[in-house]
Design a protein around this motif. Structure first.
Motif, PDB file in Angstrom:
ATOM      1  N   GLY A   1     -10.098  -0.710  -5.513  1.00 14.12           N
ATOM      2  CA  GLY A   1      -9.995  -2.125  -4.739  1.00 14.12           C
ATOM      3  C   GLY A   1      -8.898  -2.364  -3.573  1.00 14.12           C
ATOM      4  N   CYS A   2      -8.439  -1.122  -3.188  1.00 16.53           N
ATOM      5  CA  CYS A   2      -7.324  -1.205  -2.143  1.00 16.53           C
ATOM      6  C   CYS A   2      -7.982  -1.454  -0.812  1.00 16.53           C
ATOM      7  CB  CYS A   2      -6.503  -0.119  -2.114  1.00 16.53           C
ATOM      8  SG  CYS A   2      -5.361   0.070  -3.586  1.00 16.53           S
ATOM      9  N   LYS A   3      -7.850  -2.307  -0.047  1.00 17.64           N
ATOM     10  CA  LYS A   3      -8.499  -2.507   1.166  1.00 17.64           C
ATOM     11  C   LYS A   3      -7.667  -2.194   2.275  1.00 17.64           C
ATOM     12  CE  LYS A   3     -11.703  -5.837  -0.591  1.00 17.64           C
ATOM     13  NZ  LYS A   3     -12.321  -7.071  -0.552  1.00 17.64           N
TER      14      LYS A   3
ATOM     15  N   TYR B   1       0.895  -1.040   0.048  1.00 17.83           N
ATOM     16  CA  TYR B   1      -0.070   0.090   0.072  1.00 17.83           C
ATOM     17  C   TYR B   1       0.911   1.221   0.015  1.00 17.83           C
ATOM     18  CZ  TYR B   1      -3.807  -3.233   1.387  1.00 17.83           C
ATOM     19  OH  TYR B   1      -4.596  -4.367   1.469  1.00 17.83           O
TER      20      TYR B   1
END
Length: 153
Positions: free
Chosen positions: A151-153, A114
């Motif tokens: 779509g990054c969690k 991230y």
């Protein structure tokens, strides 16, 4: 008795080989961790020393309709972009995990990540590093990453 001795020797060989492989994986992971520490410190001298002079740096981008495109960047341009980030801008690439494969002098590392700018999630993706062991030291020879904003969690 001879079978027992042979079995014990076989087990010892497996344990020794496994310990050597694990030690190499630790060395490779430490190399990648040092790379990111130098990256966050904007230390171009250290970043240059960690790679082979012929290093390739690439990104896989996906356009708005889903087509992927491979982009290549000169490592020297990457270094210039890192050192030009103002000190008022905080950036951090957080690695999620390491998948490390070592075969002799070749290592392959996959690291999902991230990326944050001023503590705000900018994008996420996966890094792929190829390294080789030169004169007892792991050198990065190829870096490929993916980047996505959704779509990054």
């Amino acid at each position: 008795m001879k079978k027992l001795i042979n079995f014990a020797l076989f087990l010892l060989m497996i344990i020794t080989a496994n310990a050597q492989e694990n030690a190499q994986k630790v060395e490779v992971e430490e190399t990648i961790q040092e790379f990111f520490q130098a990256f966050h410190d904007q230390d171009s001298t250290k970043l240059r020393a960690m790679v082979d002079p012929l290093v390739y740096m690439q990104s896989i981008a996906v356009d708005s309709v889903g087509n992927s495109k491979l982009e290549t960047e000169e490592y020297s341009k990457f270094l210039k972009s890192i050192v030009s980030i103002p000190s008022t801008t905080k950036f951090e690439e957080r690695l999620i995990s390491f998948d490390i494969r070592v075969n002799g002098a070749l290592a392959s590392v996959i690291t999902p990540y991230y990326f944050y700018v001023n503590d705000k999630l900018s994008h996420c993706g996966v890094n792929s590093f190829q390294l080789y062991k030169k004169e007892g030291e792991w050198k990065i020879i190829h870096i490929v990453d993916t980047r996505k904003k959704e779509g990054c969690k």
